[in-house]
Structures are given as structure tokens and as C-alpha cells.
Design a protein around this motif. Structure first.
Motif, short mmCIF file in Angstrom:
data_model
loop_
_atom_site.label_atom_id
_atom_site.label_comp_id
_atom_site.label_asym_id
_atom_site.label_seq_id
_atom_site.Cartn_x
_atom_site.Cartn_y
_atom_site.Cartn_z
N GLY A 22 0.84 -1.21 0.00
CA GLY A 22 0.00 0.00 0.00
C GLY A 22 0.87 1.25 0.00
N ILE A 23 1.87 1.25 0.85
CA ILE A 23 2.79 2.40 0.95
C ILE A 23 3.51 2.60 -0.40
CG2 ILE A 23 4.85 3.31 2.10
CD1 ILE A 23 4.03 1.56 4.55
N GLU A 24 3.91 1.49 -0.99
CA GLU A 24 4.62 1.54 -2.26
C GLU A 24 3.75 2.20 -3.34
OE1 GLU A 24 5.90 -2.39 -3.33
OE2 GLU A 24 7.41 -1.63 -4.73
N ARG A 25 2.47 1.85 -3.36
CA ARG A 25 1.56 2.42 -4.35
C ARG A 25 1.34 3.91 -4.08
NH1 ARG A 25 1.10 2.72 -9.14
NH2 ARG A 25 -0.96 3.05 -10.06
N VAL A 26 1.29 4.29 -2.81
CA VAL A 26 1.14 5.71 -2.47
C VAL A 26 2.32 6.49 -3.06
CG1 VAL A 26 1.02 7.42 -0.62
CG2 VAL A 26 -0.13 5.22 -0.34
N ALA A 27 3.52 5.96 -2.86
CA ALA A 27 4.72 6.64 -3.36
C ALA A 27 4.66 6.79 -4.88
CB ALA A 27 5.97 5.88 -2.94
N GLU A 28 4.18 5.74 -5.55
CA GLU A 28 4.10 5.77 -7.02
C GLU A 28 3.07 6.78 -7.51
OE1 GLU A 28 5.09 0.97 -7.39
OE2 GLU A 28 3.10 1.73 -7.93
N LEU A 29 1.96 6.87 -6.79
CA LEU A 29 0.86 7.74 -7.24
C LEU A 29 1.07 9.21 -6.90
CD1 LEU A 29 -2.19 5.52 -6.16
CD2 LEU A 29 -1.58 6.14 -8.51
N THR A 30 1.97 9.46 -5.95
CA THR A 30 2.17 10.84 -5.50
C THR A 30 2.80 11.69 -6.61
OG1 THR A 30 2.40 10.13 -3.20
CG2 THR A 30 3.33 12.28 -3.77
N THR A 31 2.17 12.81 -6.91
CA THR A 31 2.74 13.72 -7.89
C THR A 31 3.41 14.90 -7.19
OG1 THR A 31 0.65 14.94 -8.02
CG2 THR A 31 0.97 13.18 -9.61
N GLY A 32 3.01 15.16 -5.95
CA GLY A 32 3.54 16.27 -5.17
C GLY A 32 4.69 15.83 -4.28
N ARG A 33 4.77 16.44 -3.12
CA ARG A 33 5.83 16.17 -2.16
C ARG A 33 5.42 14.97 -1.30
NH1 ARG A 33 9.01 20.90 0.97
NH2 ARG A 33 10.59 19.54 1.86
N PHE A 34 6.33 14.02 -1.13
CA PHE A 34 6.04 12.79 -0.40
C PHE A 34 6.76 12.80 0.95
CE2 PHE A 34 6.99 8.06 0.07
CZ PHE A 34 5.69 7.71 0.44
N ILE A 35 5.99 12.97 2.01
CA ILE A 35 6.57 12.95 3.36
C ILE A 35 6.39 11.55 3.93
CG2 ILE A 35 6.41 13.90 5.70
CD1 ILE A 35 5.30 16.48 4.51
N LEU A 36 7.50 10.91 4.26
CA LEU A 36 7.42 9.52 4.73
C LEU A 36 8.00 9.41 6.14
CD1 LEU A 36 6.90 6.49 4.25
CD2 LEU A 36 9.17 6.36 3.22
N ASN A 37 7.17 8.97 7.06
CA ASN A 37 7.58 8.74 8.45
C ASN A 37 7.67 7.22 8.64
OD1 ASN A 37 5.83 9.04 11.63
ND2 ASN A 37 8.01 9.03 11.26
N VAL A 38 8.90 6.71 8.77
CA VAL A 38 9.08 5.26 8.86
C VAL A 38 8.82 4.78 10.29
CG1 VAL A 38 10.55 3.32 8.25
CG2 VAL A 38 10.82 5.48 7.05
N ALA A 39 7.57 4.90 10.73
CA ALA A 39 7.18 4.48 12.07
C ALA A 39 5.86 3.71 12.01
CB ALA A 39 7.01 5.71 12.97
N PRO A 40 5.77 2.52 12.60
CA PRO A 40 6.89 1.82 13.22
C PRO A 40 7.90 1.38 12.15
CG PRO A 40 4.98 0.37 13.11
CD PRO A 40 4.54 1.72 12.62
#
Ligand code: RIB
Ligand code: NA
Length: 362
Positions: free
Chosen positions: A145-163
Motif C-alpha cells: 500500500g505504501i509503495e503504491r502511495v509513493a508511485e501515485l504521488t505527484t507532489g511532495r512525499f513525506i514519509l515517516n518510517v514508524a513503526p
């Protein structure tokens, strides 16, 4: 008008009991009355951004049980757009939280509906992700799911690796910023196959080399080292990440280690990185800039649950207003410190009407 923010992630009910001390294995400990409050790292971040004036759409799932309403209640209160939250048959995510009198906690998460926010689910929300100038993601939903979010994002991608979970390299490198605590940073470096700076004899040479490659001034930093050291003296300041295995006890700061980690991540091609250091504040690293140490505000922590999420949500809200990353992180640090002063996660977040504590001198 500020930019649009879409937060993709978890919604939980936090079932919290405060007690004198957390139980050892096999032990039963009596606690205070139980509370049921809205939580989940995704919802917390969305709530924090919304409460601070952000235009936020939440993407995620709750169940069809009685907990669903509690999980949504905080976001309803602050006016988050909930049109992209689905009710999926089964249980809502739950976090079981033990809170001691010092405001330290341990958390067990049962994902429930959050576990179904996978690639297919995210695909159905593609429009809400594509249209946002800022997309925020954490790691209480499935990796695909996270991977698809990253692919679909056209803007700025803020990723908090928690947990902390292992993520594909492509997702990590898309982050701007990547927001991690010390342990999450180490895990990310491991995933990238890069030696973690400052871990034992064997790695010292390698990481020193990485450091000097990453930045010619890595070994002669002017001032940023001093800043980090100074901010680590912020004695009674709040600890946004006060998990037992987190930064507690290590703020005799090894600032060089955190700087080296940040530079090493930048050298991997990341645009920007924020390493959160609990009550020692945070370290902002940008590819075109020096490292900047951000202090916290001195507050008496009551409950640090979700303070890290308040940091992420506030950072997103400030970036959406057009602020630079350092200013956004300074604001976020004040918001996180504020949140430590009250019980619960979302329940303790400030609105625009609240006066935020000032940062320690930096
Ligand atoms: O980061 C804090 C959150 O972690 C809590 O609200 C709990 O739901 C867990 O997801
Ligand atoms: Na709190």
C-alpha cells in the motif's frame, strides 16, 4: 490558500491505562481507569495538520465494529475530509497502551482494518493522492500500500518510517523529507545496504569514508555539531518519541553519529531527511544545505503518545503554507512539545488558538 494535504495511513482506537509501572513478563499490575481515545499514526498526523489549519484528506479504513466511531471522532472534530475513509467488514485497528507516571509508554497495535489498506485499496484512492501537493505516509499499513502511495504521488512525499519496517529502496528515496528516529534511520540504512555510521569498529572506516564522500565538510562541520550538542542539553524538554528503546538514555548525544546518518542518507540520493531525537530535538538535513539542529521546548511530559505524529502533521501543515523545511521543523517541534503536556494523542494536539511553548535557546 494552503496546499492540499492527503494523509494515507492508520486509524486506531487507543485503549490506554495509566499505571505506576509497566508489568514484567508474567506479572499482573493494577492500573487506573481505562480510556478509549482516537489514535493511529495516520489519523494522528491528519488530525494535527487539520487542527493547525491544514486542508487535509484522510485515506484509510476503519472496521464495522463499535470502535469505528471512536477512531473517526477526533478527525470529525477538526474537520478532516473523511470521504476517502472506508468502513471494511471486521475490526477497527486498536492500540493497547500502557502509560507510566513519567509519561513513558509501551504500545501494542492490532491493525484490524488498517491491514487491508493494501495496493488495491490505495489504487481506489488514486485521485485523492494525485491531486494533493503534499502526501503524508507512515508504516501501520501494508508495505505494498505504501509503495503504491509513493508511485501515485505527484507532489511532495513525506514519509515517516514508524513503526520501523523494511521498505523498498524506491519508496525510501522518494521521501522528501524522510522522517525517522535513530533506530528507524539505522534500519533504513540497513535496507539500503549502507553501513550504519558509528556502529562498532568494523564499520568505522567505511562510514568515515561515506561521510567524507557525502560532504567534503563532514569532518570539519562548523557549528552544526555544536548546535546538536547544545540542543541535547535541553534537560526537562519533552520527548516526542519516548519509547523505551528510543532515544532515552542516549542523549549524552552522539551528535556526530546522527549527523553522519543524515549525511549518509542524503548521499543515497534523498532530497531531505529529518532525524527526530526525542527530547534532544531533531536534525534537519537537506541536499543543498547544511545540517540544522532543532531544539524542543521545555515542558513537563504527561503523555508522549502520538507526539511524534503531532510533529509530522504540523510539519506537513507548515510546508503546505509555503514554509521552508527548517522553519516547518521548528514549528513542528513546538507542536510536539505542546502535545506531550496532555493525555492522549489527538486529544492533546493544539489548534491555532493555543499558545505554543517556545523552543529552548539554540
Ligand atoms: O504514534 C502513536 C500511535 O501509535 C497511537 O495513537 C497508537 O494508535 C499507535 O498507532
Ligand atoms: Na499527549
Amino acid at each position: 490558500q494552503p496546499q492540499k494535504i492527503t494523509v494515507v495511513g492508520s486509524l486506531n482506537v487507543d485503549i490506554c491505562v495509566e499505571l505506576d509501572r509497566r508489568p514484567n513478563p508474567g506479572e499482573t499490575v493494577m492500573g487506573d481507569d481505562v480510556t478509549y481515545l482516537p489514535g493511529g499514526k495516520g489519523a494522528n498526523q491528519a488530525a494535527a495538520a487539520s487542527a493547525l489549519g491544514g486542508r487535509v484528506t484522510m485515506v484509510g479504513a476503519v472496521g464495522t465494529d463499535a470502535n469505528a466511531q471512536t477512531a473517526l471522532s477526533g478527525l470529525q472534530q477538526v474537520g478532516t475530509n473523511l470521504s476517502q475513509v472506508e468502513n471494511l467488514a471486521g475490526a477497527t485497528g486498536v492500540a493497547i497502551i500502557n502509560l507510566d507516571r513519567e509519561g513513558e509508554n509501551s504500545i501494542i497495535v492490532s491493525p484490524g482494518a488498517n491491514g487491508k489498506v493494501d495496493r488495491d485499496f490505495v489504487e481506489r484512492k488514486a485521485a485523492a493522492i494525485r491531486e494533493a501537493q503534499i502526501v503524508v505516509c507512515q508504516c501501520e499499513i501494508p508495505v505494498d500500500g505504501i509503495e503504491r502511495v509513493a508511485e501515485l504521488t505527484t507532489g511532495r512525499f513525506i514519509l515517516n518510517v514508524a513503526p520501523s519496517i523494511p521498505l523498498p529502496e524506491s519508496v525510501i528515496k522518494r521521501a522528501n523529507p524522510l522522517i525517522v528516529n535513530e533506530h528507524e534511520a539505522a534500519q533504513v540504512l540497513e535496507t539500503l545496504g549502507v553501513p550504519v555510521p558509528g556502529t562498532g569498529e568494523g564499520n568505522t572506516a567505511a562510514s568515515a569514508e561515506v561521510r567524507s564522500k557525502a560532504s567534503p565538510e563532514a569532518n570539519t562541520t562548523t557549528g552544526s555539531k555544536a548546535n546538536v550538542a547544545r540542543s541535547s542539553e535541553a534537560g526537562s524538554a519533552a520527548n516526542p518519541e519516548a519509547n523505551a528503546d528510543s532515544i532515552v538514555g542516549s542523549e549524552s548525544a552522539r551528535p556526530e553519529r546522527f549527523e553522519a546518518m543524515a549525511r549518509t542518507l542524503l548521499a543515497q540520493g534523498l532530497e531531505s531527511v529529518v532525524i527526530t531525537l526525542g527530547k534532544s530535538g531533531s536534525l534537519v538535513a537537506q541536499s543543498d544545505d547544511q545540517l540544522t539542529a532543532i531544539p524542543t521546548a521545555a515542558v513537563k511530559p504527561v503523555d508522549t503518545t502520538g507526539a511524534g505524529d503531532a510533529f509530522v502533521g504540523a510539519l506537513a501543515a507548515k510546508l503546505a503554507e509555503g514554509a521552508g523545511l527548517v522553519d516547518a521543523a521548528r514549528f513542528a517541534s513546538r507542536v510536539a512539545s505542546f502535545a506531550c503536556q496532555g493525555y492522549g494523542a489527538q486529544a492533546s494536539y493544539p489548534t491555532l488558538d493555543d499558545e505554543l511553548p517556545a523552543l529552548e535557546k539554540d
